[in-house]
Design an enzyme around this catalytic site. Structure first.
Site, PDB file in Angstrom:
ATOM      1  N   ASP A  66     126.267  71.880  -1.093  1.00  0.00           N
ATOM      2  CA  ASP A  66     125.788  72.309   0.149  1.00  0.00           C
ATOM      3  C   ASP A  66     123.984  72.552  -0.119  1.00  0.00           C
ATOM      4  O   ASP A  66     123.749  72.260  -1.038  1.00  0.00           O
ATOM      5  CB  ASP A  66     126.266  73.662   0.651  1.00  0.00           C
TER       6      ASP A  66
ATOM      7  N   HIS B 110     119.664  78.122   4.372  1.00  0.00           N
ATOM      8  CA  HIS B 110     118.790  76.718   5.263  1.00  0.00           C
ATOM      9  C   HIS B 110     117.552  76.968   5.290  1.00  0.00           C
ATOM     10  O   HIS B 110     116.537  75.979   5.145  1.00  0.00           O
ATOM     11  CB  HIS B 110     119.610  76.398   6.630  1.00  0.00           C
TER      12      HIS B 110
END
Ligand code: LHQ
Length: 247
Positions: A128, A73
């Site tokens: 993802d 992230h």
């Protein structure tokens, strides 16, 4: 450059940390006015190193959530948050989180033989690293879901037809060269304004028209006070090319 060509630049924690550091450095350094992300060898990036995942499973399991939050992230946020153009030179296959990295960039130059592989379903995982944010926005929900569900691949030509990429080059080297040339051109642009444009577009994706109009006016106030804006006006009036300095 993702530089682990014998494993198609499959991502390890060390590579992701180094990439994050490089992006932070690019953000801080005013001399950097465009960024190119590419892969060494024949691939762009094969996504998460599956060997490392297997090792961790052997060692007693892993937290996928923690791994994504800590390793992936920050990198996606840095690409999107970097207020300078970020170009992916997709020199070869971009799979799994490798495709997500390419999709997070602002522009994509792709080699003819390259492909995007949403490998996730093939290994029983969900997309993802921002993939479900970026891909449906580019392809629409139906086409994106079909690709995900089939663990599918789409070619450079399909990526062009569907508006996912900006330019196609004959091979990997030509792709890197085209991306560098695009970066060199963009590095002469009013960097601050391009950075604010990126911020405005990202924000507008999930805001109302009213909020967007308001935010554009806020950013225009900032852009209107830059040296590059003044230079742009002077150059126009003096009928000469502008010399933007990114300030
Ligand atoms: C690899 C890899 C690889 C290790 C090729 N790892 N070695 C995030 C966080 C947490 C958990 C899990 O997931 C994620 C996000 C993800 O990214 S999940 C998706 C992970 N990626 C994949 O599933 C793609 C796996 N790779 C492939 O399907 C193929 O390699 C592609 C389609 C990318 C390329 O195929 P080929 O051109 O036929 O090359 P190859 O398969 O022969 O690979 C060449 C070498 O690279 C080979 O090693 P070797 O020692 O046998 O020569 C592969 O084992 C290695 N490699 N991908 N992800």
């Amino acid at each position: 450059t993702l530089n682990r060509p014998d494993k198609l630049n499959a991502l390890t924690d060390e590579m992701l940390a180094a990439l994050g550091k490089a992006l932070s450095g690019a953000a801080r350094n005013a001399d950097v006015r465009a960024v190119v992300l590419t892969g060494a060898g024949r691939a762009f990036c094969a996504g998460q190193d599956l060997g490392a995942v297997a090792d961790r499973d052997e060692e007693g399991g892993m937290s996928f959530r923690a791994h994504l939050e800590h390793a992936y992230h920050p990198v996606i946020r840095r690409i999107v948050g970097l207020e300078k153009p970020v170009i992916a030179a997709v020199n070869g296959v971009a799979a799994g989180a490798g495709a997500s990295l390419a999709l997070a960039c602002d522009l994509r130059v792709v080699a003819e033989q390259a492909s995007f592989v949403t490998a996730f379903a093939k290994v029983g995982l969900v997309p993802d690293s921002g993939s479900t944010y970026f891909l449906p926005r580019m392809l629409g929900l139906a086409r994106a879901y079909e690709i995900y569900a089939k663990g599918g691949r789409f070619s450079a030509q399909q990526a062009v037809d569907w508006g996912v990429v900006n330019e196609v080059a004959p091979d990997g080297d030509a792709c890197r060269e085209a991306a560098l040339s695009m970066a060199a051109t963009l590095a002469q642009a009013p960097t601050k304004a391009l950075g604010l444009t990126k911020r405005a577009m990202r924000r507008a994706m999930d805001r109302s028209l009213e909020e967007t109009l308001d935010y554009e006016a806020h950013l225009q106030q900032i852009a209107g006070e830059t040296a590059d804006h003044k230079e742009g006006i002077s150059a126009f009036l003096e009928k000469r090319p502008p010399r933007f300095e990114g300030r």
